[in-house]
Design a protein around this motif. Structure first.
Motif, PDB file in Angstrom:
ATOM      1  N   VAL A   1       0.787 -25.463 -18.379  1.00  0.00           N
ATOM      2  CA  VAL A   1       1.049 -27.327 -17.888  1.00  0.00           C
ATOM      3  C   VAL A   1       1.057 -28.617 -19.092  1.00  0.00           C
ATOM      4  O   VAL A   1      -0.588 -28.029 -20.376  1.00  0.00           O
ATOM      5  CB  VAL A   1      -0.334 -27.419 -17.476  1.00  0.00           C
TER       6      VAL A   1
ATOM      7  N   VAL B   1       6.772 -27.210 -14.756  1.00  0.00           N
ATOM      8  CA  VAL B   1       5.851 -26.099 -15.241  1.00  0.00           C
ATOM      9  C   VAL B   1       6.243 -24.933 -14.837  1.00  0.00           C
ATOM     10  O   VAL B   1       7.141 -24.134 -13.591  1.00  0.00           O
ATOM     11  CB  VAL B   1       4.811 -26.351 -14.179  1.00  0.00           C
TER      12      VAL B   1
ATOM     13  N   LEU C   1       5.932 -22.032 -13.035  1.00  0.00           N
ATOM     14  CA  LEU C   1       5.398 -21.419 -12.119  1.00  0.00           C
ATOM     15  C   LEU C   1       6.417 -20.027 -11.263  1.00  0.00           C
ATOM     16  O   LEU C   1       5.235 -19.386 -11.517  1.00  0.00           O
ATOM     17  CB  LEU C   1       4.827 -21.735 -11.022  1.00  0.00           C
TER      18      LEU C   1
ATOM     19  N   ARG D   1       0.030   5.684   4.112  1.00  0.00           N
ATOM     20  CA  ARG D   1       0.132   5.547   5.405  1.00  0.00           C
ATOM     21  C   ARG D   1       1.221   6.447   5.342  1.00  0.00           C
ATOM     22  O   ARG D   1       1.433   7.908   6.012  1.00  0.00           O
ATOM     23  CB  ARG D   1       0.008   4.510   6.087  1.00  0.00           C
TER      24      ARG D   1
ATOM     25  N   LYS E   1       5.606  -0.745  11.889  1.00  0.00           N
ATOM     26  CA  LYS E   1       4.084  -0.255  12.009  1.00  0.00           C
ATOM     27  C   LYS E   1       3.455  -0.200  10.965  1.00  0.00           C
ATOM     28  O   LYS E   1       1.786  -0.639  10.830  1.00  0.00           O
ATOM     29  CB  LYS E   1       3.498  -0.041  13.016  1.00  0.00           C
TER      30      LYS E   1
ATOM     31  N   ARG F   1       9.555 -29.249  -6.361  1.00  0.00           N
ATOM     32  CA  ARG F   1       8.069 -29.160  -6.001  1.00  0.00           C
ATOM     33  C   ARG F   1       8.452 -30.644  -5.298  1.00  0.00           C
ATOM     34  O   ARG F   1       6.859 -31.348  -5.750  1.00  0.00           O
ATOM     35  CB  ARG F   1       7.264 -29.243  -7.049  1.00  0.00           C
TER      36      ARG F   1
ATOM     37  N   ALA G   1      -0.347   3.473  16.443  1.00  0.00           N
ATOM     38  CA  ALA G   1      -0.140   2.328  16.180  1.00  0.00           C
ATOM     39  C   ALA G   1      -0.815   0.351  16.345  1.00  0.00           C
ATOM     40  O   ALA G   1      -1.139  -0.573  14.850  1.00  0.00           O
ATOM     41  CB  ALA G   1       1.402   1.938  16.402  1.00  0.00           C
TER      42      ALA G   1
ATOM     43  N   ILE H   1      -6.454  -3.578  11.038  1.00  0.00           N
ATOM     44  CA  ILE H   1      -6.851  -4.378  10.084  1.00  0.00           C
ATOM     45  C   ILE H   1      -6.617  -5.952  10.227  1.00  0.00           C
ATOM     46  O   ILE H   1      -7.437  -6.459   9.132  1.00  0.00           O
ATOM     47  CB  ILE H   1      -4.932  -4.199   9.444  1.00  0.00           C
TER      48      ILE H   1
ATOM     49  N   ILE I   1      -6.207 -28.500 -11.066  1.00  0.00           N
ATOM     50  CA  ILE I   1      -4.962 -28.307 -11.128  1.00  0.00           C
ATOM     51  C   ILE I   1      -3.903 -28.541 -10.664  1.00  0.00           C
ATOM     52  O   ILE I   1      -3.293 -28.660  -9.744  1.00  0.00           O
ATOM     53  CB  ILE I   1      -4.474 -27.361 -12.374  1.00  0.00           C
TER      54      ILE I   1
ATOM     55  N   GLU J   1      -0.474 -29.706 -11.430  1.00  0.00           N
ATOM     56  CA  GLU J   1       0.397 -29.125 -11.231  1.00  0.00           C
ATOM     57  C   GLU J   1       0.370 -27.676 -10.422  1.00  0.00           C
ATOM     58  O   GLU J   1       2.261 -27.525 -10.261  1.00  0.00           O
ATOM     59  CB  GLU J   1       0.550 -28.635 -12.354  1.00  0.00           C
ATOM     60  N   ARG J   2      -0.924 -27.428 -10.550  1.00  0.00           N
ATOM     61  CA  ARG J   2      -0.563 -26.291  -9.255  1.00  0.00           C
ATOM     62  C   ARG J   2      -0.978 -26.401  -7.736  1.00  0.00           C
ATOM     63  O   ARG J   2      -1.212 -25.248  -7.212  1.00  0.00           O
ATOM     64  CB  ARG J   2      -1.954 -25.129  -9.703  1.00  0.00           C
ATOM     65  N   ASN J   3      -1.317 -27.514  -7.477  1.00  0.00           N
ATOM     66  CA  ASN J   3      -1.447 -27.665  -6.131  1.00  0.00           C
ATOM     67  C   ASN J   3      -0.712 -27.147  -5.130  1.00  0.00           C
ATOM     68  O   ASN J   3       0.085 -27.611  -5.672  1.00  0.00           O
ATOM     69  CB  ASN J   3      -1.775 -29.500  -5.724  1.00  0.00           C
ATOM     70  N   ASN J   4      -1.125 -26.661  -3.955  1.00  0.00           N
ATOM     71  CA  ASN J   4      -0.080 -25.833  -3.408  1.00  0.00           C
ATOM     72  C   ASN J   4      -0.684 -25.646  -1.668  1.00  0.00           C
ATOM     73  O   ASN J   4      -1.457 -24.597  -1.317  1.00  0.00           O
ATOM     74  CB  ASN J   4       0.327 -24.802  -4.168  1.00  0.00           C
TER      75      ASN J   4
END
Lengths: 259, 250
Positions: free
Chosen positions: A86, A101, A103, A177, A194, A241, B114, B121, B225, B227-230
């Protein structure tokens, strides 16, 4: 000190190995005094990590992941982190302020890093001097798979682990699995779904009981098109972006009315 | 079809399994459900089951001895999950488990297995997110944390923190299920139900801010940061419903 003397001293030095890979750029980055230190000192017991800045220099992805691979192999590093550069300061040697940047490139490097650590890939399999950078449109594992269609499709019910782990959409967890479930009878695509196998990627590379999921041609161009479509959204999220928003009356309407 | 309905607690769920099993109606002719039943079916018979500690212990012992202790802990976690069909799925898996042994949990070919794994999980993911995002507030010598999980994650979350902070007084309060885990210094924690009165008193602990609160918020604001805002990615990792008691998001 003469270059040759330094190189001699650094025979086993970490930077010298990097120097083998790349020539010019590291002279910019590695300070001269760092070259005098012997870096083969005992490493921290909890594990060492390092960080590479992506996009500040002209390094290709091949160089970055080759160095990472060597660090993992020779120095038992726990992690190599990649960080997109950056730009914050003006510097002639660095990308200008306001430049994009990388990314997505960082993301692809992380994907490749996982392939090195958990999937048994080596850097030279993923990239070559002819293709030194990752394909931005599809991920490295899919990219490898479509270039090795002679291996595929593999039969999920009989294939060994080192082959199955290379199928896009199958990771270490779903592999475990699959192996546990295989003891209890044949697998179907339904059961694979699954288990967490990502069928939108895996369907082009596997058979269950001798049959593929759909009737498709095993052909590079066809599969690449389909996989690009799967990744399209992800790539878009990284590369674009701009944040579009609804136009508001306050944008210029009110001002105009006031005049 | 006979539907056995029970309350939302481990004891009464295990009792429900016991009653359904020994009703001798056949496994295919019973269904298990946790109250409240939102929609009644016309041709089903509904049987309400009252919790009975002896029946619950009988089921727990049978699973532990005849299948395996590891299987039992999987069952307990799955029963704690906030899924409408968790209890019925556990029943189906127990039928398979008693017939085929503990290994049946690897056989994804069975639909019940399943589904059981999927529930398990999801539960595990909820646990790990609350381990990561439990925020403690220091009140005198005691660290207090409030969480609002959908599933009953208090037990595994406490297991983590009793290992992490063995030499502190701390208390984690599950505001949804009205349970609190209390950890005295250097000893084993315990989990207990809390009454409405206690709950109201414990809720006042949230008004208090310790010396780190402001600092943590400032850190959170300034470490980002640009620029990394997401935000979309942030939402994926940390859903809004989990943020209710998290210091930096209040």
């Amino acid at each position: 000190m003469e270059r040759a003397v330094i190189n001699n001293r650094l025979e086993n030095n970490i930077f010298s190995q990097m120097r083998l890979e790349t020539s010019e750029d590291h002279k910019l980055i590695v300070p001269e005094r760092a070259l005098d230190r012997d870096l083969r000192r005992p490493f921290a017991p909890a594990g060492m990590s390092t960080q590479m800045i992506v996009g500040a220099t002209q390094d290709s992805d091949l160089e970055l992941i080759t160095v990472s691979e060597q660090l993992y192999k020779n120095f038992d590093l726990k992690r190599v982190f990649f960080s997109a550069y950056v730009p914050l300061n003006e510097d002639a040697a660095l990308p200008a302020k306001g430049s994009a940047v990388p990314l997505l490139r960082e993301h692809r490097l992380y994907q490749a890093d996982w392939l090195l650590r958990y999937y048994g890939f080596s850097a030279s399999e993923l990239l070559s001097p002819e293709r030194p950078n990752f394909n931005e449109a599809i991920d490295p594992k899919c990219d490898w798979a479509v270039r090795h269609l002679d291996v595929f499709p593999v039969e999920v019910n009989t294939a060994p682990a080192d082959v199955l782990i290379r199928v896009p959409g199958i990771g270490p967890k779903s592999l475990e699995r699959i192996f546990r479930a295989r003891r209890y009878g044949g697998l179907t695509f339904d059961a694979l779904k699954k288990m967490g196998v990502v069928l939108k990627r895996a369907r082009y590379f596997i058979t269950c009981g001798g049959k593929m999921m759909d009737r498709i041609p095993i052909e590079e161009r066809f599969i690449v098109n389909r996989l690009t479509d799967v990744d399209r959204r992800e790539v878009y999220n990284f590369s674009d972006r701009t944040t579009y928003r609804q136009m508001s009356i306050f944008d210029y309407g009110l001002e105009a009315a006031g005049r | 079809m006979t539907v056995f309905v029970c309350e939302d607690s481990l004891e009464s769920m295990l009792t429900c399994i016991y009653d359904a099993w020994y009703s001798r109606l056949g496994h295919d002719n019973v269904r298990l459900q946790v109250a409240p039943v939102e929609q009644l079916n016309m041709f089903d018979r509904y049987v309400h089951v009252e919790a009975d500690i002896n029946k619950a212990m009988a089921v727990a012992d049978a699973v532990n001895v005849k299948i395996s202790p590891a299987f039992y802990s999987e069952v307990v976690f799955a029963l704690g999950a906030n899924e409408p069909d968790a209890l019925d799925t556990v029943y189906r898996v127990l039928v398979l488990g008693f017939r085929l042994g503990a290994g049946v949990l690897d056989a994804y070919g069975f639909n019940a297995v399943a589904r059981f794994k999927a529930i398990r999980i999801r539960f595990g993911r909820e646990v790990s997110s609350f381990i990561e995002f439990a925020r403690f507030n220091r009140l005198g010598d005691v660290f207090v944390s409030h969480i609002e999980p959908k599933s009953r994650v208090l037990l595994p979350v406490c297991e983590h923190f009793s290992d992490r902070m063995p030499s502190e007084y701390w208390i984690i309060i599950d505001d949804v299920h009205r349970e609190a885990a209390v950890h005295p210094i250097n000893s084993r924690y315990y989990i207990r139900k809390i009454s409405d009165e206690e709950f109201e008193r414990l809720r006042t602990t949230e008004d208090y801010e310790d010396s780190f609160t402001a600092m943590w918020r400032a850190y959170f604001e300034h470490i980002a940061i640009e620029e990394r805002n997401n935000p979309a990615c942030q939402l994926n990792h940390f859903a809004k419903w989990k943020r209710k008691h998290v210091t930096e998001f209040i």
